[in-house]
Design an enzyme around this catalytic site. Structure first.
Site, PDB file in Angstrom:
ATOM      1  CB  SER A 138      -0.734  -0.057   1.314  1.00  0.00           C
ATOM      2  OG  SER A 138      -1.573   1.235   1.520  1.00  0.00           O
ATOM      3  CE1 TYR A 151      -4.109  -2.034   5.133  1.00  0.00           C
ATOM      4  CE2 TYR A 151      -3.388   0.311   4.696  1.00  0.00           C
ATOM      5  CZ  TYR A 151      -4.009  -1.056   4.161  1.00  0.00           C
ATOM      6  OH  TYR A 151      -4.026  -0.924   2.833  1.00  0.00           O
TER       7      TYR A 151
HETATM    8  N1  LIG Z   1      -8.755  -0.200  -1.609  1.00  0.00           N
HETATM    9  C1  LIG Z   1      -7.511   0.505  -1.553  1.00  0.00           C
HETATM   10  O1  LIG Z   1      -7.593   1.880  -1.735  1.00  0.00           O
HETATM   11  C2  LIG Z   1      -6.187  -0.021  -1.019  1.00  0.00           C
HETATM   12  C3  LIG Z   1      -5.150   0.771  -1.304  1.00  0.00           C
HETATM   13  C4  LIG Z   1      -3.818   0.123  -0.844  1.00  0.00           C
HETATM   14  C5  LIG Z   1      -3.947  -1.170  -0.676  1.00  0.00           C
HETATM   15  N2  LIG Z   1      -4.859  -2.041  -0.552  1.00  0.00           N
HETATM   16  C6  LIG Z   1      -4.821  -3.470  -0.286  1.00  0.00           C
HETATM   17  O2  LIG Z   1      -5.481  -4.207  -1.139  1.00  0.00           O
HETATM   18  C7  LIG Z   1      -6.022  -5.426  -0.488  1.00  0.00           C
HETATM   19  C8  LIG Z   1      -7.498  -5.681  -0.852  1.00  0.00           C
HETATM   20  O3  LIG Z   1      -8.064  -4.687  -0.418  1.00  0.00           O
HETATM   21  P1  LIG Z   1      -9.271  -4.254  -1.120  1.00  0.00           P
HETATM   22  O4  LIG Z   1      -9.574  -2.539  -1.301  1.00  0.00           O
HETATM   23  O5  LIG Z   1     -10.034  -5.046  -2.148  1.00  0.00           O
HETATM   24  O6  LIG Z   1     -10.659  -4.410   0.171  1.00  0.00           O
HETATM   25  P2  LIG Z   1     -11.885  -5.000   0.429  1.00  0.00           P
HETATM   26  O7  LIG Z   1     -12.188  -4.947   1.813  1.00  0.00           O
HETATM   27  O8  LIG Z   1     -12.976  -4.770  -0.687  1.00  0.00           O
HETATM   28  O9  LIG Z   1     -11.537  -6.476   0.103  1.00  0.00           O
HETATM   29  C9  LIG Z   1     -10.914  -7.205   1.070  1.00  0.00           C
HETATM   30  C10 LIG Z   1     -10.918  -8.922   1.274  1.00  0.00           C
HETATM   31  O10 LIG Z   1     -10.103  -9.486   1.988  1.00  0.00           O
HETATM   32  C11 LIG Z   1     -10.948 -10.262   2.771  1.00  0.00           C
HETATM   33  N3  LIG Z   1     -10.222 -10.758   4.229  1.00  0.00           N
HETATM   34  C12 LIG Z   1     -10.428  -9.863   5.358  1.00  0.00           C
HETATM   35  N4  LIG Z   1      -9.648 -10.454   6.323  1.00  0.00           N
HETATM   36  C13 LIG Z   1      -9.494 -11.786   5.638  1.00  0.00           C
HETATM   37  C14 LIG Z   1      -8.830 -12.870   6.454  1.00  0.00           C
HETATM   38  N5  LIG Z   1      -8.434 -12.848   7.690  1.00  0.00           N
HETATM   39  N6  LIG Z   1      -8.420 -13.743   5.665  1.00  0.00           N
HETATM   40  C15 LIG Z   1      -8.869 -13.901   4.338  1.00  0.00           C
HETATM   41  N7  LIG Z   1      -9.390 -12.849   3.818  1.00  0.00           N
HETATM   42  C16 LIG Z   1      -9.764 -11.605   4.528  1.00  0.00           C
HETATM   43  C17 LIG Z   1     -12.269  -9.786   2.919  1.00  0.00           C
HETATM   44  O11 LIG Z   1     -13.312 -10.714   3.341  1.00  0.00           O
HETATM   45  C18 LIG Z   1     -12.592  -9.067   1.422  1.00  0.00           C
HETATM   46  O12 LIG Z   1     -13.072 -10.063   0.450  1.00  0.00           O
HETATM   47  C19 LIG Z   1      -5.573  -5.183   1.102  1.00  0.00           C
HETATM   48  O13 LIG Z   1      -4.383  -5.705   1.246  1.00  0.00           O
HETATM   49  C20 LIG Z   1      -5.493  -3.612   1.106  1.00  0.00           C
HETATM   50  O14 LIG Z   1      -4.695  -3.332   2.181  1.00  0.00           O
HETATM   51  C21 LIG Z   1      -6.081  -1.418  -0.789  1.00  0.00           C
END
Ligand SMILES: NC(=O)c1ccc[n+]([C@@H]2O[C@H](COP(=O)([O-])OP(=O)(O)OC[C@H]3O[C@@H](n4cnc5c(N)ncnc54)[C@H](O)[C@@H]3O)[C@@H](O)[C@H]2O)c1
Length: 240
Positions: A138, A151
């Site tokens: 991230s 985080y």
């Molecule tokens: N959305 C953003 O702006 C952003 C930015 C930087 C990084 N990220 C990273 O991208 C990744 C995905 O995030 P997203 O934005 O798609 O979020 P999201 O919340 O839409 O999806 C996250 C998924 O992870 C699953 N999850 C949560 N806890 C879990 C666990 N203990 N074991 C297995 N699965 C689990 C959830 O059920 C969900 O399906 C994350 O690692 C997040 O940190 C997202």
């Protein structure tokens, strides 16, 4: 069993993880979608098609990670593409964050990434299969926000874990990279989307001056997992 590469995406029920599964499936991989949300990941695999399989797993639980890989190896074969995408933010004021909250974020985001990477690498190494690991870092690996301290710590950890693994695994033809998205339009962004002041702050550090789509991250992940990225390893900072 199949001659297509087997790709495991964690946290694949929705958001960036689902988009990664979609991009990898279009590139010809056989997809295993995993998520703590058992119903959600089941539906996601059905929606994806391409013979995708859903296996529930809490990436914060080492025993479940072991069971996940045991089952994949027994029923499908060796994972040669691993996308460590599962992650949670669990926002809380820095001074109010409990040790349990802090630990849970680290367990899922960082320790889960380590354990899955190690297990996937051992599988590839044992069977002489080349492969790629892509970690979901991230912008918060580098840009700190006080309400998501755990985080930020977990993503900073992923940055260094990616580099350490990338240095350890070339003898086995395994590349390890991370992407570091800025702000992507998923459920995780819900609070920011609804708050114009927060959105203005996000845009002040977003070069393209817009929120990204999950597929824009997924296409980078699919590239890093592909032969087109055969000379890229240890990258920790792609995407904004
Ligand atoms: N959305 C953003 O702006 C952003 C930015 C930087 C990084 N990220 C990273 O991208 C990744 C995905 O995030 P997203 O934005 O798609 O979020 P999201 O919340 O839409 O999806 C996250 C998924 O992870 C699953 N999850 C949560 N806890 C879990 C666990 N203990 N074991 C297995 N699965 C689990 C959830 O059920 C969900 O399906 C994350 O690692 C997040 O940190 C997202």
């Amino acid at each position: 069993m199949t001659d297509k590469p087997i790709a495991l995406v964690t946290g694949a029920a929705q958001g960036i993880g689902y988009a990664c599964a979609e991009a990898l499936a279009e590139d010809g991989a056989r997809l295993i979608l995993s998520d703590v949300n058992a119903d959600g990941v089941d539906q996601a695999a059905k929606r994806l098609g391409h013979g995708a399989v859903a296996i529930p797993c809490d990436m914060g639980d080492p025993d479940q990670i072991t069971a996940l890989f045991d089952r994949i190896e027994e029923e499908h074969g060796i994972v040669s593409i691993l996308v460590n995408n599962a992650g949670i933010a669990m926002p809380a004021d820095f001074l109010d964050t409990t040790p349990e909250q802090f630990q849970r974020v680290i367990d899922i985001n960082l320790t889960g990434t380590f354990l899955a990477s190690q297990r996937a690498a051992k599988g590839m190494m044992t069977h002489g299969i080349a492969g790629a690991i892509v970690n979901m870092s991230s912008i918060n690996a580098q840009v700190a926000i006080p309400s998501i301290a755990a985080y930020c710590a977990s993503k900073g950890g992923i940055m260094q874990l990616t580099k350490a693994a990338a240095l350890a695994l070339p003898p086995y033809n395994i590349r390890v990279n991370a992407v570091g998205p800025g702000s992507i339009d998923t459920a995780m962004m819900g609070g920011v989307n609804a708050n114009p002041a927060a959105m203005a702050k996000v845009m002040s550090r977003t070069p393209l001056q817009r929120v990204g789509a999950p597929r824009e991250i997924a296409d980078t992940v699919a590239f890093l997992a592909s032969r087109k990225a055969s000379y890229i390893t240890g990258g920790d900072d792609l995407c904004r």
